[in-house]
Design a protein around this motif. Structure first.
Motif, PDB file in Angstrom:
ATOM      1  N   ALA A 227       0.267 -13.109  25.593  1.00  0.00           N
ATOM      2  CA  ALA A 227       1.109 -13.977  24.294  1.00  0.00           C
ATOM      3  C   ALA A 227       1.280 -12.949  23.123  1.00  0.00           C
ATOM      4  N   MET A 228       0.030 -12.254  23.628  1.00  0.00           N
ATOM      5  CA  MET A 228       0.120 -11.183  22.385  1.00  0.00           C
ATOM      6  C   MET A 228       1.926  -9.821  22.809  1.00  0.00           C
ATOM      7  N   LEU A 229       2.129  -9.589  23.891  1.00  0.00           N
ATOM      8  CA  LEU A 229       3.507  -9.217  24.311  1.00  0.00           C
ATOM      9  C   LEU A 229       4.347  -9.426  23.240  1.00  0.00           C
ATOM     10  N   ASP A 230       4.623 -10.152  23.558  1.00  0.00           N
ATOM     11  CA  ASP A 230       5.801 -12.288  22.980  1.00  0.00           C
ATOM     12  C   ASP A 230       6.026 -11.771  21.829  1.00  0.00           C
ATOM     13  N   LEU A 231       4.169 -11.404  20.398  1.00  0.00           N
ATOM     14  CA  LEU A 231       5.369 -11.420  19.202  1.00  0.00           C
ATOM     15  C   LEU A 231       4.543 -10.330  18.613  1.00  0.00           C
ATOM     16  N   ASP A 232       5.477 -10.477  17.447  1.00  0.00           N
ATOM     17  CA  ASP A 232       5.263  -9.259  16.632  1.00  0.00           C
ATOM     18  C   ASP A 232       4.191  -9.019  16.254  1.00  0.00           C
ATOM     19  N   GLU A 233       3.349  -7.823  16.171  1.00  0.00           N
ATOM     20  CA  GLU A 233       2.636  -7.282  15.036  1.00  0.00           C
ATOM     21  C   GLU A 233       1.753  -7.555  14.531  1.00  0.00           C
ATOM     22  N   SER A 234       2.550  -7.806  13.797  1.00  0.00           N
ATOM     23  CA  SER A 234       2.797  -8.208  12.006  1.00  0.00           C
ATOM     24  C   SER A 234       2.344  -9.771  12.036  1.00  0.00           C
ATOM     25  N   SER A 235       2.667 -10.228  13.300  1.00  0.00           N
ATOM     26  CA  SER A 235       2.629 -12.144  12.894  1.00  0.00           C
ATOM     27  C   SER A 235       1.205 -12.421  12.593  1.00  0.00           C
ATOM     28  N   SER A 236       1.177 -13.332  11.828  1.00  0.00           N
ATOM     29  CA  SER A 236      -0.484 -13.611  11.739  1.00  0.00           C
ATOM     30  C   SER A 236      -1.400 -14.295  13.112  1.00  0.00           C
ATOM     31  N   HIS A 238      -0.346 -12.700  16.100  1.00  0.00           N
ATOM     32  CA  HIS A 238      -1.412 -11.812  16.629  1.00  0.00           C
ATOM     33  C   HIS A 238      -2.149 -11.428  16.428  1.00  0.00           C
ATOM     34  N   TYR A 239      -2.283 -11.468  14.787  1.00  0.00           N
ATOM     35  CA  TYR A 239      -3.549 -11.027  14.275  1.00  0.00           C
ATOM     36  C   TYR A 239      -5.222 -12.584  14.807  1.00  0.00           C
ATOM     37  N   SER A 240      -4.550 -12.771  14.912  1.00  0.00           N
ATOM     38  CA  SER A 240      -5.560 -14.448  15.710  1.00  0.00           C
ATOM     39  C   SER A 240      -5.670 -14.047  16.642  1.00  0.00           C
ATOM     40  N   LEU A 241      -4.532 -13.323  18.016  1.00  0.00           N
ATOM     41  CA  LEU A 241      -5.129 -13.494  18.756  1.00  0.00           C
ATOM     42  C   LEU A 241      -6.362 -11.853  19.378  1.00  0.00           C
ATOM     43  N   ARG A 242      -5.404 -11.004  18.141  1.00  0.00           N
ATOM     44  CA  ARG A 242      -6.819  -9.841  18.503  1.00  0.00           C
ATOM     45  C   ARG A 242      -7.657 -10.593  18.447  1.00  0.00           C
ATOM     46  N   GLU A 243      -8.191 -10.685  17.289  1.00  0.00           N
ATOM     47  CA  GLU A 243      -9.628 -10.992  16.826  1.00  0.00           C
ATOM     48  C   GLU A 243     -10.177 -12.230  18.087  1.00  0.00           C
ATOM     49  N   VAL A 244      -9.704 -12.810  18.581  1.00  0.00           N
ATOM     50  CA  VAL A 244      -9.767 -13.548  19.897  1.00  0.00           C
ATOM     51  C   VAL A 244     -10.046 -12.654  21.354  1.00  0.00           C
ATOM     52  N   VAL A 245      -9.478 -11.946  21.122  1.00  0.00           N
ATOM     53  CA  VAL A 245     -10.154 -10.141  22.279  1.00  0.00           C
ATOM     54  C   VAL A 245     -10.633  -9.811  22.251  1.00  0.00           C
ATOM     55  N   LYS A 246     -11.005  -9.437  21.131  1.00  0.00           N
ATOM     56  CA  LYS A 246     -12.621  -8.912  20.362  1.00  0.00           C
ATOM     57  C   LYS A 246     -13.770  -9.720  20.276  1.00  0.00           C
ATOM     58  N   ALA A 247     -13.848 -10.969  20.116  1.00  0.00           N
ATOM     59  CA  ALA A 247     -15.009 -11.783  20.108  1.00  0.00           C
ATOM     60  C   ALA A 247     -14.869 -11.989  21.731  1.00  0.00           C
ATOM     61  N   ALA A 248     -13.803 -11.875  22.469  1.00  0.00           N
ATOM     62  CA  ALA A 248     -14.141 -11.791  23.737  1.00  0.00           C
ATOM     63  C   ALA A 248     -14.967 -10.647  24.375  1.00  0.00           C
ATOM     64  N   GLY A 249     -14.089  -9.494  24.166  1.00  0.00           N
ATOM     65  CA  GLY A 249     -15.113  -8.098  24.556  1.00  0.00           C
ATOM     66  C   GLY A 249     -16.625  -7.877  24.231  1.00  0.00           C
ATOM     67  N   HIS A 250     -16.889  -8.537  22.818  1.00  0.00           N
ATOM     68  CA  HIS A 250     -18.079  -9.053  22.177  1.00  0.00           C
ATOM     69  C   HIS A 250     -19.542  -9.741  23.673  1.00  0.00           C
ATOM     70  N   ALA A 251     -18.501 -10.630  24.098  1.00  0.00           N
ATOM     71  CA  ALA A 251     -18.885 -11.480  24.689  1.00  0.00           C
ATOM     72  C   ALA A 251     -19.631 -11.204  26.176  1.00  0.00           C
ATOM     73  N   LYS A 252     -18.660  -9.727  26.569  1.00  0.00           N
ATOM     74  CA  LYS A 252     -18.134  -9.152  27.675  1.00  0.00           C
ATOM     75  C   LYS A 252     -19.383  -8.200  27.451  1.00  0.00           C
TER      76      LYS A 252
END
Length: 596
Positions: A227-236, A238-252
């Motif tokens: 999904a992030m590859l299809d979005l502009d990095e400045s979009s909200s 894209h930011y929300s997906l970054r936060e999801v990835v960050k949370a998933a990384g902490h779970a890992k």
């Protein structure tokens, strides 16, 4: 022994008055020589001499028995004074046998359990045995030696009763300090075993859920990446997906923490510089800790060590988070410093595991509420926590301790209540140059239409993998069962260039699938993907004849690199090693460190 004289018996220690007098008479005779016996009386001396010989033999027998006894044996008179003491009693109490005679045993040697003054006669168990004329059997108490040391004993007291009157007692006792130490060691070992059983239970639980958990994380991270590859990095979005990835990384990372100390997971070690890793973690701490906590960073080392980079991240992150809990009410200062160090004599004496050689030192100091000595002794125990229920697992510091020991280092702790705490980590330096950090890139290794058969029993993973493979330039066939994959292969054994398989699947496992396929096509290349990163190792892969495997969760870039390695058949053995050789994927980097 008793002598009956005028209807009375006098007991002194283990010998009667008559026997004492007989012994004294014999000793005087020994000194003066044999007495002159009148010629008219010699015929009557035979029975008297025989009686004396019997008495001498009995005396020697009793002396041998009392002297050979391992237990202390004392004779006491009615007032509790010592009338006899064998050598063992003298040795246990630290006083000569002659010095014990006449001593008030309770006042001089008997201690109370509560507070160590001389025990009172009114509560002394030996005195109570006198009063009740009943024996006292195998009770534990404490005695004091002549040098003042107090030690545990097991004692028995047998009153000597004559005509319903207690005329004395025989006291036996043993020093049971060694037994207490053995019991304490047994309790310590049992406590250690209980901890080990807890760790084993956690390890079993973690292993059981690891497969499904990593599948979930793979779906989360994979779809976020697409999904992030299809979005502009400045979009909200894209930011929300970054936060999801960050949370998933902490779970890992949390899941891997459990595996780290419960199953001692082996991790790949490379030569890395500590400074960039510490600085990256400090930046993450600044973003997560409250503003009331000031973070001060001091980096004065460029030393290289041999470690998994994520382990350094775990050390600093766990220590920083632990320090923040100590300052969350009133705020404070968190100091994190990195410097070179060579342990001196005092430090070497405190930590025998250290050597007088170069180390890198990571210090984490806080101005929080500090810890008592009792808490400091337990902070590295798994599951031990001072936090409220639901606020801590007791795994953070035990994980730090396990990592430091695994890297051949040491950890020192200083703390006082009200004065904060200081944790100092010593990690041995490494002469090899650090592996260069390559620039981050979204570049991937694309395929050229190769035909890939992908099999996994998790529908979400199958769907995600199909999309990833197509986006990477491969022709994908996906299956949800090992039997389904084998049937597809058997229809056209030359119709696929590579098979990618999960390991744990119902009916036909990944290992069995590999065996069945190679019975038809022995040269068929395989790529194994698995969530059991503590079970599937290089050794296991070699046993199965598999040269390439990829650990879940992974991103499309990791999958692309692993596939190219498997198809070329000349790259590193596992997918993680392959990804280190090329520019890192930003999404997986975010999941690993929490920051880009």
């Amino acid at each position: 022994m008793r002598s009956h004289r005028q209807g009375q018996t006098h007991v002194i220690g283990a010998f009667s008055v008559q026997e004492k007098r007989a012994i004294a008479t014999e000793e005087s005779r020994d000194k003066a020589g044999p007495p002159e016996v009148p010629s008219d009386a010699r015929s009557d001396a035979g029975p008297e001499q025989e009686t004396q010989s019997q008495l001498d033999a009995l005396r020697r027998l009793y002396e041998t028995i009392l002297s050979s006894a391992a237990e202390g044996i004392c004779g006491l008179d009615r007032s509790g004074r010592v009338t006899f003491a064998n050598p063992a009693a003298a040795a246990i109490l630290g006083r000569a046998s002659s010095d014990l005679i006449g001593a008030d045993f309770c006042s001089e040697f008997h201690r109370s359990i509560e507070n160590d003054p001389a025990i009172q006669h009114t509560v002394c168990p030996v005195t109570q045995a006198f009063a009740s004329s009943r024996p006292l059997r195998s009770i534990e108490d404490r005695f004091r030696r002549s040098d003042g040391t107090v030690f545990p004993v097991e004692l028995s007291c047998s009153p000597i009763v004559e005509k319903a009157q207690c005329v004395g007692a025989v006291l036996t006792f043993s020093d049971i300090a060694d037994r207490h130490r053995a019991e304490e060691e047994k309790r310590r070992v049992e406590a250690h075993m209980r901890h080990a059983q807890k760790l084993e239970a956690i390890g079993t639980l973690a292993g059981g859920i690891a497969h499904d958990f990593n599948n979930i994380l793979l779906a989360v991270l994979g779809h976020c990446e697409l999904a992030m590859l299809d979005l502009d990095e400045s979009s909200s979005t894209h930011y929300s997906l970054r936060e999801v990835v960050k949370a998933a990384g902490h779970a890992k990372q949390l899941a891997h923490q459990i595996l780290t100390f419960s199953r001692q997971v082996e991790r790949e070690r490379i030569a890395v510089q500590v400074a960039p890793l510490v600085s990256d973690t400090v930046r993450l701490l600044r973003a997560t800790l409250p503003a009331s906590i000031e973070i001060r960073e001091s980096i004065s080392s460029s030393t290289t060590i041999l470690a998994d980079p994520t382990q350094i991240h775990q050390i600093v992150m766990n220590l920083g988070t632990n320090a923040s809990h100590a300052m969350r009410e009133n705020g404070g200062v968190l100091e994190i410093s990195l410097r070179d160090a060579v342990p001196g004599p005092e430090l070497l004496a405190l930590h025998p595991g250290l050597r007088r050689s170069p180390y890198v030192s990571i210090e984490v100091r806080d101005t929080g509420h500090g810890m008592s000595p009792g808490i400091v002794e337990r902070i590295f125990e798994p599951f031990f926590t001072t936090k409220e229920l639901g606020e801590g697992t007791g795994l953070g510091l035990s994980t730090v301790h396990g990592i430091v020991k695994d890297l051949g280092g040491e950890i020192a702790v200083w703390s006082e209540e009200g004065k904060g705490a200081l944790f100092t980590i010593y990690l041995p330096s490494h002469e090899q140059a650090a592996r260069p950090v390559l620039p981050k890139s979204r570049q991937t290794l694309r395929g050229a239409g190769e035909r890939v058969l992908f099999v996994d029993d998790e529908p979400a993973i199958v769907h995600l993998a199909g999309r990833m493979l197509v986006s990477l330039g491969y022709e994908a066939t996906v299956c949800k069962r090992g039997r389904e994959a084998f049937d597809a292969f058997r229809v056209d054994p030359t119709g696929f260039d590579l098979i990618v398989t999960d390991m744990i699947m119902p009916e036909i496992s990944g290992e069995r699938l590999i065996e069945m396929v190679r019975e038809i096509r022995p040269e068929m290349p395989f790529l194994v993907v698995t969530g059991y990163n503590d079970v599937f190792t290089d050794e296991k892969a070699a046993q199965m004849g598999v040269k390439h495997y990829l650990l879940k969760p992974f991103a499309s870039r990791d999958l692309g690199l692993a596939i190219r390695s498997a198809l070329k058949n000349d790259a590193p053995k596992n997918g993680r090693a392959a990804t280190d050789a090329v520019p890192a994927n930003p999404v997986m980097e975010l999941a690993r460190t929490g920051s880009l």
